[in-house]
Design a protein around this motif. Structure first.
Motif, PDB file in Angstrom:
ATOM      1  N   GLY A 255     -28.471 -78.787  -9.975  1.00 33.02           N
ATOM      2  CA  GLY A 255     -28.296 -77.332  -9.935  1.00 33.02           C
ATOM      3  C   GLY A 255     -26.851 -76.869 -10.007  1.00 33.02           C
ATOM      4  N   ARG A 256     -26.747 -75.585 -10.273  1.00 35.24           N
ATOM      5  CA  ARG A 256     -25.443 -74.966 -10.511  1.00 35.24           C
ATOM      6  C   ARG A 256     -24.477 -75.208  -9.359  1.00 35.24           C
ATOM      7  NH1 ARG A 256     -23.592 -70.077  -8.691  1.00 35.24           N
ATOM      8  NH2 ARG A 256     -25.671 -69.608  -7.906  1.00 35.24           N
TER       9      ARG A 256
ATOM     10  N   ILE B 103     -24.196 -73.946 -15.822  1.00 40.02           N
ATOM     11  CA  ILE B 103     -25.017 -75.166 -15.736  1.00 40.02           C
ATOM     12  C   ILE B 103     -25.802 -75.374 -17.041  1.00 40.02           C
ATOM     13  CG2 ILE B 103     -26.883 -73.946 -14.498  1.00 40.02           C
ATOM     14  CD1 ILE B 103     -26.030 -77.604 -13.861  1.00 40.02           C
TER      15      ILE B 103
ATOM     16  N   THR C 151     -27.868 -81.533 -13.999  1.00 37.72           N
ATOM     17  CA  THR C 151     -29.167 -81.039 -14.472  1.00 37.72           C
ATOM     18  C   THR C 151     -29.581 -79.850 -13.610  1.00 37.72           C
ATOM     19  OG1 THR C 151     -31.325 -81.766 -15.297  1.00 37.72           O
ATOM     20  CG2 THR C 151     -30.732 -82.506 -13.083  1.00 37.72           C
ATOM     21  N   TYR C 152     -30.716 -79.253 -13.957  1.00 35.79           N
ATOM     22  CA  TYR C 152     -31.187 -78.094 -13.193  1.00 35.79           C
ATOM     23  C   TYR C 152     -31.722 -78.532 -11.824  1.00 35.79           C
ATOM     24  CZ  TYR C 152     -30.957 -75.493 -17.577  1.00 35.79           C
ATOM     25  OH  TYR C 152     -30.528 -74.906 -18.727  1.00 35.79           O
ATOM     26  N   HIS C 153     -31.713 -77.589 -10.910  1.00 36.37           N
ATOM     27  CA  HIS C 153     -32.207 -77.824  -9.554  1.00 36.37           C
ATOM     28  C   HIS C 153     -33.738 -77.727  -9.563  1.00 36.37           C
ATOM     29  CE1 HIS C 153     -32.776 -77.328  -5.259  1.00 36.37           C
ATOM     30  NE2 HIS C 153     -31.509 -77.644  -5.086  1.00 36.37           N
TER      31      HIS C 153
ATOM     32  N   TYR D  46     -35.051 -74.340  -9.076  1.00 36.82           N
ATOM     33  CA  TYR D  46     -34.981 -73.521 -10.295  1.00 36.82           C
ATOM     34  C   TYR D  46     -36.197 -73.815 -11.185  1.00 36.82           C
ATOM     35  CZ  TYR D  46     -33.388 -72.224 -15.000  1.00 36.82           C
ATOM     36  OH  TYR D  46     -33.314 -71.719 -16.269  1.00 36.82           O
TER      37      TYR D  46
HETATM   38  N1  URA Z   1     -29.281 -71.624 -11.902  1.00 39.23           N
HETATM   39  C1  URA Z   1     -29.050 -72.335 -10.788  1.00 39.23           C
HETATM   40  O1  URA Z   1     -28.528 -71.818  -9.824  1.00 39.23           O
HETATM   41  N2  URA Z   1     -29.411 -73.626 -10.742  1.00 39.23           N
HETATM   42  C2  URA Z   1     -30.005 -74.225 -11.783  1.00 39.23           C
HETATM   43  O2  URA Z   1     -30.314 -75.393 -11.683  1.00 39.23           O
HETATM   44  C3  URA Z   1     -30.238 -73.483 -12.954  1.00 39.23           C
HETATM   45  C4  URA Z   1     -29.857 -72.187 -12.988  1.00 39.23           C
END
Ligand code: URA
Ligand code: URA
Length: 236
Positions: free
Chosen positions: A171-172, A185, A203-205, A208
């Motif tokens: 995640g971001r 991200i 990678t993405y969380h 998310y």
């Molecule tokens: N925004 C977030 O905060 N995290 C992600 O993984 C994707 C978009």
């Protein structure tokens, strides 16, 4: 068959179906072979003597009062998994359930993370899971820069103790904190980065993905890159 057994079978089938549906959502056609989970690299007695262990770092952290989050947390969430893991996954900070249990990624996002790991042929016990912050920010607010600055040294030491082949930033927030960048991200994911000399895949969380299931395909692409690198190092 007893009713108990029938119920158990039903639950097993439901779990298998949910894993299958997850894989199908990801566009997984066949499961890759998973490399051995443990770091086989011999560390040697000289090295072992010089290097602190995860337990040493945990002891040093103690009942941490180094930032204001100590006041509102229930339990500190140090990290879990295999001290010789070849793969470390780093999230943002404990949420409500993690704060209560003292373990990272045990809520809904954590269950999705377990399924991603299963798709990679791994279980929680094979990898190491932790967060940028060890204590829950009240009401899950964003961590403050001074909280990250205070906590970060412990994460760096944990990763140095494990010496994994790969770090995955989830995640971001985690990726921005780990890499000291503000690049979105969506641009960082899928591209190998360098974290203190260790390849890091942003990678993405999973949280998310719960809100944006279409992101699962991208995450699976990223995890395939991770598996390729781990397998290449085993075979090469
Ligand atoms: N925004 C977030 O905060 N995290 C992600 O993984 C994707 C978009
Ligand atoms: N989200 C995170 O980033 N970490 C956890 O441990 C749980 C949810």
């Amino acid at each position: 068959m007893s009713e108990h057994l029938v119920n158990e079978l039903r639950e097993t089938l439901a779990a298998a179906r949910s894993q299958f549906e997850y894989l199908r959502d990801l566009g997984v056609e066949s499961l890759g072979t998973c490399p051995p989970a443990e770091n086989k690299v011999s560390q040697g007695p000289a090295h072992a003597a010089a290097q602190e262990s995860l337990d040493d770092i945990h002891l040093d952290l103690g009942d941490c009062q180094r930032c204001g989050l100590a006041e509102s947390r229930t339990r500190l969430v140090y990290g879990v998994g295999n001290p010789n893991a070849r793969l470390v996954l780093v999230g943002e900070a404990p949420g409500r359930e993690e704060d209560l249990r003292g373990e990272p990624f045990v809520g809904e996002a954590g269950r999705l993370l377990d399924r991603i790991l299963a798709a990679m042929g791994m279980q929680r016990k094979d990898v190491y899971i932790c967060n940028v912050l060890k204590c829950r920010p009240p009401n899950n607010r964003d961590p403050l820069p001074e909280e990250v600055a205070t906590c970060e040294a412990f994460l760096v030491r944990q990763i140095a103790a494990i010496r994994p082949q790969v770090v995955v930033g989830l995640g971001r927030f985690a990726v921005h904190s780990l890499l000291k960048t503000r690049i979105p991200i969506s641009q960082l994911r899928g591209e190998w980065q360098n974290y203190h000399g260790i390849p890091l895949m942003p990678t993405y969380h999973p949280a998310y993905l719960l809100r944006n299931p279409e992101g699962k395909r991208d995450v699976w692409e990223d995890m395939k890159s991770v598996l390729r690198l781990m397998n290449a190092e085993v075979e090469g």
